[in-house]
Design an enzyme around this catalytic site. Structure first.
Site, PDB file in Angstrom:
ATOM      1  NE  ARG A  60      10.122 -57.008  26.739  1.00 30.73           N
ATOM      2  CZ  ARG A  60       9.753 -57.970  26.298  1.00 30.73           C
ATOM      3  NH1 ARG A  60       9.242 -58.165  24.913  1.00 30.73           N
ATOM      4  NH2 ARG A  60      10.026 -59.104  26.629  1.00 30.73           N
ATOM      5  CG  ASP A  85      15.986 -58.873  32.445  1.00 28.87           C
ATOM      6  OD1 ASP A  85      16.443 -59.971  32.226  1.00 28.87           O
ATOM      7  OD2 ASP A  85      14.760 -58.402  32.491  1.00 28.87           O
ATOM      8  N   GLY A 136       5.199 -62.938  23.618  1.00 29.59           N
ATOM      9  CA  GLY A 136       6.492 -62.593  23.856  1.00 29.59           C
ATOM     10  C   GLY A 136       6.490 -61.042  23.750  1.00 29.59           C
ATOM     11  CB  SER A 187       0.264 -59.892  26.866  1.00 27.98           C
ATOM     12  OG  SER A 187       0.767 -61.196  27.091  1.00 27.98           O
ATOM     13  CG  ASP A 210       9.507 -58.173  30.280  1.00 24.22           C
ATOM     14  OD1 ASP A 210      10.525 -58.047  29.458  1.00 24.22           O
ATOM     15  OD2 ASP A 210       8.898 -59.567  30.212  1.00 24.22           O
ATOM     16  CE1 TYR A 265      13.814 -65.083  31.424  1.00 20.44           C
ATOM     17  CE2 TYR A 265      14.020 -65.477  33.915  1.00 20.44           C
ATOM     18  CZ  TYR A 265      13.875 -64.572  32.892  1.00 20.44           C
ATOM     19  OH  TYR A 265      14.404 -63.465  33.003  1.00 20.44           O
TER      20      TYR A 265
END
Ligand code: GLA
Length: 366
Positions: free
Chosen positions: A35, A44, A127, A130, A172, A221
């Protein structure tokens, strides 16, 4: 060799082939796309809004259900993934790519193993999700219900969290599962609704790889997710707060993180409306603001990404550009007129089309 031996051997070969199929079961094949996110990053995980699209780069897993292990060989990896059905902690599995397979096995706990191959056109670790594509494709070949889009995406998300230890959101995996031909997806990550938004024919989406490996992305993150939780402790759910509400937060860093999330949610809404109204200039302006906010308030850009996005934004025919995904390296995405970036360099780039979501074929006799 006598004349009679040839037809005799053929029949024996046929029988052996039939026996092999009977022993191992029919071939199953699943395909899951990567994506790219047009706008709405780091929203999100607080239940906010995102506007990704599944792309025409995908991962395919093919093989047969058999045994009590999942054994996958990949042309891109020197070592296979060999995962017992009762695998424990996926983070302890080796080689590293097998952790995503192990995460799916640990979540799905299939009763039958699998033996097969993995191939992908999604650039690995750039990114473009995958890992989400791998998780979704593996879940489908192991028997996850492809018709239950949300359950499949949630399973993939939990598998990713288990495998990587990163408290990622659902974007994702949901984009990979729910992709729609010719459409971006406006996703409300709290309500878990997916609204397709048509991408006009006269624009193109181009992904450019910064070439910078996503360093420290896991711990940074998690730190951002924790900072968002601190902001919510002061002003309540960020998904419900309007831009400006963050002024009530004393800590300047936490305030800046909240400002990004609040303004980014507003930009996603605006960009989705502008896309539906076929106003690419408005979408592009929102993308440029998104990049500035990810750079200045959320602090997930890098000097390399900033330079790349600046060059892309200044290129003729480009409506807007931004980093896409978690940041800390990886890719930039640009919205442009068709062909505008065909001769882009020196970085690798891909013109991507909004594509259908994951699907599984089989069981059919192989
Ligand atoms: C990664 C995560 C997603 C999302 C993006 C940033 O891709 O896996 O859940 O948080 O970063 O928007």
């Amino acid at each position: 060799m006598s004349d009679r031996a040839v037809p005799g051997d053929d029949r024996a070969d046929d029988r052996r082939a039939r026996e092999a199929v009977a022993a191992t079961g029919p071939t199953v094949r699943a395909m899951a796309p990567g994506r790219v996110n047009l706008i709405g990053d780091h929203t999100d995980h607080t239940g906010g809004l995102v506007l990704p699209m599944a792309i025409d780069l995908a991962t395919t897993v093919t093989g047969v259900r058999t045994g009590n292990r999942v054994v996958l060989r990949s042309a891109d990896e020197p070592e296979p993934a060999v995962v017992p059905l009762d695998v424990g902690d996926p983070t302890r599995v080796s080689p590293p790519w097998a952790r995503y397979v192990a995460g799916v096995v640990a979540e799905l706990r299939p009763t039958e193993g699998f033996e097969g191959t993995v191939s992908t056109t999604v650039p690995i670790g750039a990114g473009l999700s995958s890992s989400a594509a791998l998780e979704v494709a593996v879940a489908l070949v192991l028997g996850a219900d492809g018709a239950d889009v949300l359950a499949l995406a949630q399973l993939g998300r939990r598998a990713e969290q288990r495998a990587s230890g990163v408290p990622c959101g659902i974007m994702d995996q949901l984009a990979s599962v729910a992709g729609r031909d010719g459409h971006a997806l406006l996703i409300d990550c709290h309500a878990l609704t997916v609204a397709p938004v048509a991408l006009p024919d006269d624009v193109e989406v181009v992904v450019v790889d910064s070439g910078e490996a996503r360093a420290l992305s896991g711990s940074a993150y998690a730190e951002r997710v924790a900072q968002c939780a601190l902001a919510e402790a002061v002003i309540g759910p960020l998904r419900l707060a309007a831009p400006g509400a963050e002024v009530a937060i004393d800590d300047t860093v936490v305030r800046a993180r909240a400002r990004h999330v609040l303004t980014e949610n507003a930009r996603v809404r605006l960009a989705a409306e502008a896309l539906a109204a076929r106003d690419p200039a408005m979408v592009g302006a929102a993308m440029a603001q998104s990049h500035a906010s990810l750079r200045d308030d959320f602090a997930v850009s890098t000097a390399v990404l900033d330079t790349l996005v600046g060059r892309l934004g200044a290129a003729p025919g480009v409506y807007g550009a931004r980093l896409t995904g978690a940041g800390f390296g990886g890719c930039a995405v640009a919205l442009c007129t068709p062909g505008a970036l065909d001769r882009w360099g020196p970085e690798r780039s891909w013109r991507v089309r909004p594509s259908p979501g994951a699907r599984v074929e089989g069981p059919a006799r192989g």
